[in-house]
Motif scaffolding. Structure first.
Motif, PDB file in Angstrom:
ATOM      1  N   THR A 273       0.843  -1.202   0.000  1.00  0.00           N
ATOM      2  CA  THR A 273       0.000   0.000   0.000  1.00  0.00           C
ATOM      3  C   THR A 273       0.875   1.248   0.000  1.00  0.00           C
ATOM      4  N   TYR A 274       1.964   1.191   0.752  1.00  0.00           N
ATOM      5  CA  TYR A 274       2.922   2.301   0.791  1.00  0.00           C
ATOM      6  C   TYR A 274       3.478   2.553  -0.609  1.00  0.00           C
ATOM      7  N   ASP A 275       3.909   1.475  -1.269  1.00  0.00           N
ATOM      8  CA  ASP A 275       4.468   1.605  -2.631  1.00  0.00           C
ATOM      9  C   ASP A 275       3.437   2.199  -3.588  1.00  0.00           C
ATOM     10  N   LEU A 276       2.187   1.788  -3.423  1.00  0.00           N
ATOM     11  CA  LEU A 276       1.099   2.287  -4.271  1.00  0.00           C
ATOM     12  C   LEU A 276       0.938   3.805  -4.106  1.00  0.00           C
ATOM     13  N   VAL A 277       0.884   4.242  -2.840  1.00  0.00           N
ATOM     14  CA  VAL A 277       0.698   5.675  -2.551  1.00  0.00           C
ATOM     15  C   VAL A 277       1.897   6.484  -3.054  1.00  0.00           C
ATOM     16  N   ILE A 278       3.113   5.972  -2.788  1.00  0.00           N
ATOM     17  CA  ILE A 278       4.327   6.663  -3.241  1.00  0.00           C
ATOM     18  C   ILE A 278       4.348   6.745  -4.772  1.00  0.00           C
ATOM     19  N   GLY A 279       3.923   5.665  -5.425  1.00  0.00           N
ATOM     20  CA  GLY A 279       3.857   5.641  -6.890  1.00  0.00           C
ATOM     21  C   GLY A 279       2.927   6.716  -7.436  1.00  0.00           C
TER      22      GLY A 279
ATOM     23  N   ARG B   4       4.541  10.132  -6.993  1.00  0.00           N
ATOM     24  CA  ARG B   4       5.603  10.355  -7.992  1.00  0.00           C
ATOM     25  C   ARG B   4       5.013  10.707  -9.352  1.00  0.00           C
ATOM     26  N   LYS B   5       3.963   9.988  -9.715  1.00  0.00           N
ATOM     27  CA  LYS B   5       3.284  10.256 -11.003  1.00  0.00           C
ATOM     28  C   LYS B   5       2.793  11.705 -11.046  1.00  0.00           C
ATOM     29  N   GLY B   6       2.288  12.168  -9.915  1.00  0.00           N
ATOM     30  CA  GLY B   6       1.776  13.542  -9.842  1.00  0.00           C
ATOM     31  C   GLY B   6       2.865  14.560  -9.570  1.00  0.00           C
ATOM     32  N   ASP B   7       4.131  14.078  -9.472  1.00  0.00           N
ATOM     33  CA  ASP B   7       5.272  14.947  -9.198  1.00  0.00           C
ATOM     34  C   ASP B   7       5.089  15.718  -7.889  1.00  0.00           C
ATOM     35  N   LEU B   8       4.552  15.018  -6.890  1.00  0.00           N
ATOM     36  CA  LEU B   8       4.306  15.647  -5.590  1.00  0.00           C
ATOM     37  C   LEU B   8       5.347  15.179  -4.584  1.00  0.00           C
TER      38      LEU B   8
END
Length: 208
Positions: free
Chosen positions: A51-57, A60-64
């Motif tokens: 779940t952590y990897d999902l949120v971080i992903g 990153r996609k949103g450049d946040l």
């Protein structure tokens, strides 16, 4: 951030960030919310940190750029405990442990807002120390209800772990006042929240 530092935040993403969102979704679509909850809970159990990897992903996609430790610590104060981290037994000792566990987590969640104001933060540290002591007293009271020596030993072991992380938190605070690394304090507070959750989980597994 090292892998060790990631441990508490990865375990808290699901209960603190994702489940409250799913609870909101439930108001619109119960079955979709329950399907997602079940799928994510199973996936997290099979692959801890997913779940952590999902949120971080997504970030990153949103450049946040977000300090996940600080954010999850803040959010902990806004969520009430899920059933997973709440005892259902009606005896006073169990309800008291629920209250003391929730109180400690609530105080810890204030750290990001108060850490920059030294006077306020020193008062908060006193509150945390008091809340830790009260939680340990509540754990001792519950221990009498746990059947069998093995169950009692499991809870004692869990309590020792909690005390170890409490001492680590105290040492991290000393370092913070010397060096000013706030993120280390956030991580250490998340470890304490995780350990508090583990106490509840252990009591549940032995008593309910």
């Amino acid at each position: 951030m090292t892998m060790g530092d990631e441990t508490p935040v990865t375990t808290l993403i699901l209960p603190v960030l994702i489940r409250p969102i799913l609870s909101e979704l439930e108001k619109q679509d119960v079955s979709a919310s329950q399907t997602l909850r079940s799928a994510l809970t199973k996936a997290e159990a099979s692959h801890p940190g997913l779940t952590y990897d999902l949120v971080i992903g997504i970030l990153r996609k949103g450049d946040l750029t977000v300090n996940m430790n600080e954010s999850i610590l803040r959010l902990q104060g806004a969520v009430s405990d899920s059933d997973e981290y709440r005892l259902n037994r009606s005896e006073d000792a169990f309800q008291e442990l629920n209250r003391k566990s929730a109180a400690l987590k609530r105080i810890l969640s204030r750290i990001p807002d108060e850490i920059t104001d030294r006077k306020t933060f020193l008062e908060t540290i006193k509150e945390i120390a008091s809340a830790i002591k009260k939680l340990l007293d509540a754990v001792n009271a519950v221990n009498g209800f746990i059947p069998g020596t093995a169950g009692k030993q499991s809870l004692e072991q869990r309590k020792r772990e909690f005390v170890k992380y409490s001492k680590r938190f105290s040492n991290t605070l000393k370092e913070y006042f010397k060096e000013g690394h706030a993120n280390s304090v956030f991580v250490s507070a998340l470890y304490l929240i995780h350990q508090t959750n583990m106490i509840i989980t252990t009591v549940k597994s032995k008593c309910e």
